[in-house]
Design a protein around this motif. Structure first.
Motif, mmCIF file in Angstrom:
data_model
loop_
_atom_site.group_PDB
_atom_site.id
_atom_site.type_symbol
_atom_site.label_atom_id
_atom_site.label_comp_id
_atom_site.label_asym_id
_atom_site.label_seq_id
_atom_site.Cartn_x
_atom_site.Cartn_y
_atom_site.Cartn_z
ATOM 1 N N LEU A 199 -18.056 16.338 86.237
ATOM 2 C CA LEU A 199 -16.713 16.919 86.369
ATOM 3 C C LEU A 199 -15.629 15.864 86.173
ATOM 4 N N PHE A 200 -15.881 14.655 86.626
ATOM 5 C CA PHE A 200 -14.905 13.587 86.439
ATOM 6 C C PHE A 200 -14.779 13.205 84.960
ATOM 7 N N ILE A 201 -15.776 13.523 84.176
ATOM 8 C CA ILE A 201 -15.694 13.299 82.728
ATOM 9 C C ILE A 201 -14.929 14.431 82.050
ATOM 10 N N TYR A 202 -15.209 15.659 82.468
ATOM 11 C CA TYR A 202 -14.651 16.810 81.750
ATOM 12 C C TYR A 202 -13.197 17.115 82.106
ATOM 13 N N ILE A 203 -12.790 16.840 83.316
ATOM 14 C CA ILE A 203 -11.406 17.155 83.686
ATOM 15 C C ILE A 203 -10.390 16.442 82.779
ATOM 16 N N PRO A 204 -10.535 15.141 82.492
ATOM 17 C CA PRO A 204 -9.603 14.513 81.538
ATOM 18 C C PRO A 204 -9.717 15.097 80.127
ATOM 19 N N LEU A 205 -10.929 15.463 79.714
ATOM 20 C CA LEU A 205 -11.115 16.048 78.380
ATOM 21 C C LEU A 205 -10.389 17.385 78.254
ATOM 22 N N ILE A 206 -10.375 18.145 79.325
ATOM 23 C CA ILE A 206 -9.656 19.419 79.311
ATOM 24 C C ILE A 206 -8.157 19.185 79.086
ATOM 25 N N VAL A 207 -7.610 18.193 79.742
ATOM 26 C CA VAL A 207 -6.190 17.864 79.566
ATOM 27 C C VAL A 207 -5.913 17.449 78.125
ATOM 28 N N VAL A 208 -6.789 16.643 77.560
ATOM 29 C CA VAL A 208 -6.629 16.206 76.160
ATOM 30 C C VAL A 208 -6.679 17.405 75.215
ATOM 31 N N ALA A 209 -7.610 18.338 75.455
ATOM 32 C CA ALA A 209 -7.728 19.520 74.602
ATOM 33 C C ALA A 209 -6.459 20.360 74.632
ATOM 34 N N ALA A 210 -5.888 20.541 75.813
ATOM 35 C CA ALA A 210 -4.651 21.321 75.929
ATOM 36 C C ALA A 210 -3.494 20.635 75.206
ATOM 37 N N LEU A 211 -3.397 19.322 75.335
ATOM 38 C CA LEU A 211 -2.330 18.584 74.660
ATOM 39 C C LEU A 211 -2.481 18.630 73.147
ATOM 40 N N CYS A 212 -3.697 18.479 72.654
ATOM 41 C CA CYS A 212 -3.926 18.529 71.205
ATOM 42 C C CYS A 212 -3.586 19.909 70.651
ATOM 43 N N SER A 213 -3.912 20.943 71.385
ATOM 44 C CA SER A 213 -3.570 22.297 70.950
ATOM 45 C C SER A 213 -2.064 22.462 70.840
ATOM 46 N N ALA A 214 -1.339 21.921 71.806
ATOM 47 C CA ALA A 214 0.118 22.030 71.792
ATOM 48 C C ALA A 214 0.739 21.268 70.632
#
Length: 457
Positions: A199-214
């Protein structure tokens, strides 16, 4: 930017003019934009699949100290499958309501909720109902697939849909294998007492995915204005045939992805590390084979590919029954992995076929005097709606598989009765494919079946 026939007009990431079937537009402008949106869509969907199937990994960390039976764990993996299937319909509609880019931002951000929730509850002593609530929240990751596929379908011309949809879905499906491989690495290095590392790996990746989409994705205005396509496809018989077949292909892929490790543990006595060492291979190869299924459908016709796939899945299921009865772990594991590959091929061939339904009908309407631009736009909207609906119905197959395994192990402490049920279902699927799309008939093509003919229509 001014709207012309050669370039899309941008309005805060909104594309007002989009005409992918226009060869000049596609080569000069459309292709570059479509591929940019495809790659960032894959990234976001990939993370979504990982979070959706998070509990297929978490259950491997749940040893005797958690106090849960095999049936409890199958219930835990069934829960996000059900919620993900239900979420797919509103997620596919959300693209038309809010725009593909906008909804990708929202759907990626929502993945933080089940990820943070899992980090909170993942420890011995948490009651089963607490785990079930958090697992249900993980179902939002399953919805990402429907919105992503609906969005990407609108970006590409018919000639490129097979590979584009295959890459989008296959890249997303890889999220299952990646999180399972990550689970293997953590179990092998830190042990079963450190599930929160995932989870500590995926939580930052989720933030990156949202930013890239934007930052890098776009909305297509014509898709945003689509409000009637779902109602229009409900009465089409091909909608329900395709949805049923997708239960057999994608439902098998996602259901087995959740269940493979638990089956190995409970039927063959594998340890968490031993189970994790092979479970990721099935989803990995099934994800890679999905674009191949779309490519084969482009070249050979989806009906032939889908029929052959279901026959192969039935054969592999027979081998699984034999391996279970003879307690041959090597044969069982090999057959299961081949079954995963076949589900990927079938996923690609069926999804490539969906746009062919409405494109063929559009061509017939155009030949009868209808406006070409209007008919092709209608075809894109309807195919996007069917992709969303078929994805939702197909995902229910994953629920059925996990519930079948749960009951099978409760009653017999073996997966054989469940495999017998799956064998019967695959038999129905290949008979249906033949009867609707391959059987020779004097009826016009538009009446006896368009969907699975793919590029051969």
């Amino acid at each position: 930017m001014t709207t012309t026939t050669n370039a899309p007009a941008a309005r805060k990431h909104w594309i007002e003019h989009w005409e992918p079937e226009n060869e000049s537009f596609w080569e000069s402008t459309g292709k570059k934009i479509a591929h940019r949106n495809l790659w960032f869509s894959i990234f976001s969907e990939h993370i979504g699949f990982s979070i959706w199937t998070l509990w297929s990994v978490m259950v491997l960390f749940m040893g005797p100290q958690y106090g849960f039976s095999a049936a409890d764990k199958f219930l835990l993996t069934s829960t996000p499958t059900l919620v993900g299937a239900i979420a797919r319909l509103p997620y596919s509609w959300a693209v038309a309501r809010f725009g593909g880019r906008n909804w990708t931002i929202v759907s990626a951000t929502l993945l933080l909720v089940p990820s943070i929730g899992a980090a909170i509850v993942m420890e011995p002593g948490t009651p089963l109902w607490g785990f079930l609530i958090v697992a249900a929240l993980g179902g939002v990751g399953g919805g990402n697939f429907a919105s992503s596929m609906t969005n990407i379908n609108a970006f590409f011309p018919e000639k490129a849909k097979g590979m584009a949809l295959g890459l989008n879905a296959g890249g997303g499906n890889l999220g299952v294998a990646v999180i399972q491989l990550l689970g293997l690495l953590i179990i092998a290095t830190a042990g079963t007492g450190a599930p929160r590392i995932i989870l500590f790996i995926y939580i930052p990746l989720i933030v990156v995915a949202a930013l890239c989409s934007a930052l890098f994705m776009d909305n297509i205005a014509s898709v945003r204005n689509d409000k009637k396509a779902m109602r229009e496809i409900i009465g089409d018989a091909h909608t329900w045939v395709m949805s049923f077949l997708y239960i057999g292909t994608f439902g098998s892929f996602i259901g087995y992805s959740f269940a493979f490790g638990l089956v190995l543990q409970n039927q063959f006595g594998r340890t968490p590390l031993q189970a994790a060492a092979v479970t990721f291979l099935g989803p990995l190869l099934g994800s890679f084979s999905r674009p191949a299924g779309g490519w084969l459908a482009d070249k050979l016709g989806g009906s032939r590919v889908t029929f052959t796939t279901f026959v192969g899945m039935a054969v592999m299921t027979v081998i699984l029954i034999i391996a279970s009865n003879t307690k041959s772990l090597a044969l069982f594991t090999t057959a299961f992995i081949v079954l995963f590959v076949l589900t990927g091929v079938g996923n690609g061939s069926t999804y490539k076929s969906i746009p062919a339904i409405f494109r063929t009908k559009a061509k017939a309407a155009i030949a009868a005097g209808a406006d070409e631009a209007a008919e092709m736009l209608k075809a894109r909207k309807r195919s996007g709606a069917l992709i969303g609906l078929a994805g939702a119905v197909g995902a229910l197959g994953g629920l059925f598989i996990n519930l079948a395994f749960r009951q099978s192990f409760l009653d017999t402490k073996s997966g054989v009765p469940a495999f017998v049920g799956f064998l019967v279902f695959y038999g129905i699927c290949f008979v249906l494919t033949w009867a609707v799309y391959l059987r020779k008939s004097d009826a016009p093509v538009s009446e006896r079946g368009l969907a699975l003919a793919g590029a051969r229509v």
